[in-house]
Enzyme design. Structure first.
Site, mmCIF file in Angstrom:
data_model
loop_
_atom_site.group_PDB
_atom_site.id
_atom_site.type_symbol
_atom_site.label_atom_id
_atom_site.label_comp_id
_atom_site.label_asym_id
_atom_site.label_seq_id
_atom_site.Cartn_x
_atom_site.Cartn_y
_atom_site.Cartn_z
ATOM 1 N N HIS A 111 -53.627 76.892 -43.185
ATOM 2 C CA HIS A 111 -53.001 75.552 -43.527
ATOM 3 C C HIS A 111 -52.022 75.856 -41.948
ATOM 4 O O HIS A 111 -51.722 76.192 -41.414
ATOM 5 C CB HIS A 111 -51.800 75.280 -44.604
ATOM 6 C CG HIS A 111 -51.092 74.417 -44.820
ATOM 7 N ND1 HIS A 111 -50.215 73.680 -44.310
ATOM 8 C CD2 HIS A 111 -51.045 73.496 -45.738
ATOM 9 C CE1 HIS A 111 -49.692 72.219 -44.417
ATOM 10 N NE2 HIS A 111 -50.914 71.802 -45.417
ATOM 11 N N GLU A 206 -57.491 68.618 -43.150
ATOM 12 C CA GLU A 206 -56.227 68.324 -43.195
ATOM 13 C C GLU A 206 -55.757 67.424 -42.069
ATOM 14 O O GLU A 206 -55.664 68.182 -41.168
ATOM 15 C CB GLU A 206 -54.859 69.084 -44.088
ATOM 16 C CG GLU A 206 -55.883 69.176 -45.290
ATOM 17 C CD GLU A 206 -53.977 69.665 -45.643
ATOM 18 O OE1 GLU A 206 -53.756 69.193 -46.961
ATOM 19 O OE2 GLU A 206 -53.266 70.353 -45.180
HETATM 20 P P1 PGA Z 1 -49.210 66.468 -48.162
HETATM 21 O O1 PGA Z 1 -49.163 67.343 -48.066
HETATM 22 O O2 PGA Z 1 -49.825 65.234 -49.781
HETATM 23 O O3 PGA Z 1 -47.962 66.236 -48.973
HETATM 24 O O4 PGA Z 1 -49.474 65.192 -46.808
HETATM 25 C C1 PGA Z 1 -50.537 67.660 -47.736
HETATM 26 C C2 PGA Z 1 -50.739 69.744 -47.671
HETATM 27 O O5 PGA Z 1 -49.892 70.056 -46.703
HETATM 28 O O6 PGA Z 1 -51.940 70.319 -47.609
#
Ligand code: PGA
Length: 292
Positions: A111, A206
């Site tokens: 992540h 992401e």
């Molecule tokens: P968020 O986070 O949905 O709060 O933007 C997503 C993540 O970090 O996996």
């Protein structure tokens, strides 16, 4: 083409104690119960698509309780990180076999917060992905560019680099994996539990600038990157695996924007932070996924 089952994964980050996890599950049970009866009525009417897979990734201390209270609701449990070694002198760390024994089915790896705050490298993330699969866990490998990288036109290069190290590790000789070469495409990684193959890999795209900011990527931009991820997977793992690998979008996903992402051909669900923390909004995400 394979029909990939949609995955709605909640990443709780460093939120919720054991007691708060139990309270979440109790509220979710009530909400899912109501929706299930509505869903049963819809399917009796011939409406309603395939059931999305639901997953919650709580902090380590709440994993055991989460498994106990969420399993009866059909919600899988995963961890948010792990160490690449199975055991050893790594104070404070947790390994894949430990997570598997607790009943985890998934583990989020790489992540952006792990990469940024805990100095996780592409190479470490790749080794973790192999270790996770060997222990019977499905890795959710996160990739994504910073705002500066996007503005400099470097998105594709970042994705290629991050994906490249994971895909190479999954096909690398010398680690007991299948040797590189066309003939090995679509072959299982040797040493994996019988039920797992490299196609169990999940990738979460992401864009870092969209995480927790309320500023989400457009569905078209997300699809462009997710399509690229599938193409990269195809050239390394072969067509059959690429067809089965699930690719999620993450970054400010909410119940009201989920449908626009999963309507894209290469987006198979979402990795959700903030909107997975309340049972009401997690249930609403599952409803939106079911109706999409
Ligand atoms: P968020 O986070 O949905 O709060 O933007 C997503 C993540 O970090 O996996």
């Amino acid at each position: 083409m394979t029909t990939r089952r949609m995955l709605i994964a909640g990443n709780w980050k460093m939120n919720k104690t054991v007691l708060e996890t139990a309270a979440f599950a109790a509220e979710l049970a009530g909400r899912l119960g109501q929706e299930k009866s509505a869903g049963d009525r819809a399917s009796a009417d011939g409406q309603g698509g395939s059931e999305p897979e639901a997953l919650i990734c709580p902090p380590f201390p709440a994993l055991s309780e989460a498994g106990r209270v969420l399993a009866p609701l059909g919600v899988a449990v995963g961890a948010q990180t792990m160490h690449e070694q199975d055991s050893g002198a790594f104070t404070g760390e947790v390994s894949a076999p430990m997570l598997a024994e607790l009943g985890c089915q998934y583990v989020i790896l790489g992540h952006s917060e792990r990469r940024q705050f805990f100095a996780e490298t592409d190479a470490a993330v790749a080794r973790k992905a192999v270790a996770a699969l060997r222990a019977g866990l499905r890795p959710i490998v996160c990739v994504g560019e910073t705002l500066e990288e996007r503005e400099a036109g470097l998105t594709a290069a970042v994705i290629d680099r991050q994906m490249g190290s994971v895909l190479t590790a999954l096909t690398a000789p010398g680690t007991g994996n299948a040797p590189v070469g066309d003939s090995t495409k679509d072959q299982p990684l040797t040493g994996l539990p019988a039920e797992l193959s490299r196609a169990e890999l999940v990738i979460a795209y992401e864009p870092i600038w969209a995480i927790g900011t309320g500023r989400s990527s457009s569905a078209a931009d997300a699809q462009e990157v997710c399509g690229r991820i599938r193409d990269l997977t195809r050239s390394e793992l072969g067509a059959e695996s690429a067809d089965r690998v699930r690719i999620l979008y993450g970054g400010s996903v909410k119940p009201d924007n989920l449908a626009t992402y999963v309507a894209e051909p290469d987006i198979d669900g979402a990795l959700v932070g903030g909107a997975s923390l309340s049972a009401a909004s997690f249930a609403a995400l599952l409803t939106a996924a079911r109706e999409a």
